[in-house]
Write an enzyme that holds these catalytic residues in place. Structure first.
Site, PDB file in Angstrom:
ATOM      1  N   TYR A   9      -2.011  -1.148  10.929  1.00 21.04           N
ATOM      2  CA  TYR A   9      -2.266  -1.724   9.606  1.00 21.04           C
ATOM      3  C   TYR A   9      -1.098  -1.430   8.665  1.00 21.04           C
ATOM      4  CZ  TYR A   9      -3.782  -1.781   4.754  1.00 21.04           C
ATOM      5  OH  TYR A   9      -3.827  -1.985   3.395  1.00 21.04           O
ATOM      6  N   SER A  55       0.835  -1.206   0.000  1.00 22.65           N
ATOM      7  CA  SER A  55       0.000   0.000   0.000  1.00 22.65           C
ATOM      8  C   SER A  55       0.863   1.247   0.000  1.00 22.65           C
ATOM      9  CB  SER A  55      -0.856  -0.031   1.268  1.00 22.65           C
ATOM     10  OG  SER A  55      -1.429   1.225   1.512  1.00 22.65           O
ATOM     11  N   LYS A 111       2.014  -3.867   6.671  1.00 24.17           N
ATOM     12  CA  LYS A 111       2.438  -3.863   5.258  1.00 24.17           C
ATOM     13  C   LYS A 111       3.940  -3.631   5.159  1.00 24.17           C
ATOM     14  CE  LYS A 111      -1.503  -4.596   3.394  1.00 24.17           C
ATOM     15  NZ  LYS A 111      -1.770  -5.870   2.763  1.00 24.17           N
TER      16      LYS A 111
END
Ligand code: NAD
Ligand code: UD1
Length: 339
Positions: free
Chosen positions: A148, A123, A152
Site C-alpha cells: 500500500y 500518506s 503511494k
C-alpha cells in the site's frame, strides 16, 4: 467544477462538505467498493446542496472521458484507491492495479482533456521509519515497508516525473498523518469493513460492545508511556486542507504558474495509544477495556508532522483538538448503531 474521485469515502465525503460550503461545485466518481450511495444524501442533508455522482471505476477511461465531456472540470481531487495496509500484502496486484494503474488512467484522461490541476491523497507512510521527528516534507523518503505504502510512493514519483516533463501542471501532494473523528452532525464518518485495523474505529467498536477489548500493540516503545505515538488529525481539519490546496492552485493558475508542491497535513502533536484511550474514556464517560498485547509487525515508535510549510504556504491550521476527535468519533459510532 471539481472532480472528486473516491468522493463518497471517509475523507472524500468530509472534503465535499467543505468544498460545497466554500462555493465549489463538485462531481464525484466512486465505484462504491468501500462506501455506499447513501453517503450522497447525508452530504446533501449537511450542506443543503446537491451534486452529481458517477458510479464507476478510475480504471474505466471511457467513463472518465465521458465525465470530462459532460462537465467542465477545472481540477481533480484524487482520493480513490485501496488503503488497507495488511490486505495490501495479501493481494498486492489489486493494490498496484487500483492505485497505480487507476491513477495513470486518470492522468491520461486529464491530459487529453487539458485539465492539469490535481490534488493527490498521499500518506505519511511514504516517510517510512525515520530517526528525526517531527517529519518535514524534505526528509529523505525510506521504504514504506508494505505494498500500500509503495503505491503511494510510486504515484508521488509518477507525479513528480509528470511535472518535470510539463511544468504547466499544478499538482499538490498532501501527506496525511492519522485522520480520525467524524463530521459533527454524526451523519458521515469512517465505517470500516470487518475487523478494524486502525486504532480509533477499534476503540469505538470496543466502547459500543461490538469488540470485547482493545489490544494495545506494545508498551515498550521509546515514548513517554511506552505505547506508539502518532499525529492524529480531525478529518474535518484534514478536509479543510484540501480546500486550501485548491485555493493555492487557483492562485498559481491566475498567475500562469505551474507548480508541484508537497505538504504534510498533521497537527504537529504526537499522542500515544494510551493518551487516546484515556481521553476517549474521559470525554465520553465510557469504559474502553484494553490489554497490553505484543507489538504489531511493521509499527514504529513515533511519527508526527512538522506542519509549518502547510501553515506558511496554505494558511493551514488545525482547529479541532483531541477531545473533539474522540467526541465526534463516538457520536458517529452511536449514530451508526441507532440507524
Ligand atoms: P475510503 O476507502 O473511505 O475512500 C476511498 C473511496 O474510493 C471509497 O469510497 C471507495 O469506494 C473508492 N474507490 C476505491 N477504489 C476505487 C476505484 N478503483 N475507482 C473508483 N472509486 C474507488 O478511504 P479514505 O480513508 O477516505 O482515504 C482516501 C484516500 O486517502 C486514499 O487514497 C487513501 O489511501 C488516502 N489516505 C488515507 C488515510 C487514512 O488514514 N484514512 C491516510 C493516508 C492516506
Ligand atoms: C496505519 C498505516 C498507514 C496508514 C494509517 C492510516 C501501518 C504500518 N500504517 O498507520 O500506512 O496511512 O494507518 O490509515 O499499518 N494500535 C493499537 N491497537 C489497535 C490498532 C492500533 O494499539 O487495535 C496502535 C498502533 O500500534 C499504532 C497506533 O495505534 O501505534 C495507530 O495505529 P493505526 O491506527 O493502525 O495507524 P498507523 O499504524 O499509524
Amino acid at each position: 467544477m471539481i472532480l472528486v474521485t473516491g468522493g463518497l469515502g471517509y475523507i472524500g465525503s468530509h472534503t465535499i462538505v467543505e468544498l460545497l460550503n466554500n462555493g465549489y461545485d463538485v462531481v464525484v466518481l466512486d465505484n462504491l467498493s468501500n462506501t455506499s450511495i447513501d453517503v450522497k444524501d447525508k452530504i446533501k442533508k449537511i450542506t443543503g446542496k446537491d451534486f452529481k455522482v458517477y458510479i464507476g471505476d478510475i480504471l474505466d477511461k471511457e467513463l472518465e472521458n465521458k465525465i470530462f465531456k459532460e462537465n467542465k472540470i477545472d481540477a481533480v481531487i484524487h482520493f480513490a484507491g485501496l488503503k488497507a495496509v495488511g490486505e495490501s500484502s495479501v493481494i498486492p496486484l489489486e493494490y498496484y492495479k487500483n492505485n497505480v494503474e487507476g491513477t495513470l488512467h486518470l492522468l491520461e484522461v486529464m491530459k487529453a482533456n487539458n485539465c492539469k490541476s490535481l490534488v493527490f491523497s498521499s500518506s505519511a507512510t511514504v516517510y517510512g521509519a525515520q530517526d528525526i521527528q517531527p517529519l518535514k516534507e524534505s526528509a529523505p523518503l525510506q521504504d514504506p515497508t508494505n505494498p500500500y505504502g509503495r503505491t503511494k510512493r510510486m504515484i508521488e514519483d509518477i507525479l513528480k516525473d509528470l511535472y518535470k516533463s510539463d511544468n504547466s501542471w499544478n499538482i499538490i501532494l498532501l501527506r496525511y498523518f492519522n485522520p480520525i473523528g467524524a463530521h459533527q452532525s454524526g451523519l458521515i464518518g469512517e465505517k470500516p469493513n470487518g475487523i478494524p485495523n486502525n486504532l480509533m474505529p477499534y476503540i469505538t467498536q470496543t466502547a459500543i460492545g461490538v469488540r470485547d477489548h482493545l489490544n494495545v500493540f506494545g508498551n515498550d516503545y521509546k515514548t513517554h508511556d511506552g505505547t506508539g505515538v502518532r499525529d492524529y488529525i480531525h478529518v474535518v481539519d484534514l478536509a479543510r486542507g484540501h480546500v486550501l490546496a485548491l485555493n493555492k492552485i487557483n492562485k498559481d493558475k491566475k498567475e500562469s504558474k505551474g507548480n508541484l508542491d508537497i505538504y504534510n497535513l498533521g497537527t504537529g502533536v504526537g499522542y500515544s495509544v494510551l493518551d487516546i484511550v484515556n481521553t476517549f474514556k474521559k470525554v465520553n464517560n465510557i469504559d474502553v477495556p484494553y490489554v497490553i498485547a505484543p507489538r504489531r509487525a511493521g509499527d514504529i515508535d513515533c511519527c508526527y508532522a512538522d506542519p509549518t510549510k502547510a501553515y506558511k504556504e496554505l494558511g493551514f491550521k488545525c482547529e479541532k483538538n483531541l477531545s473533539d476527535m474522540c467526541k465526534d468519533s463516538w457520536n458517529f459510532q452511536k449514530n451508526l448503531n441507532e440507524n
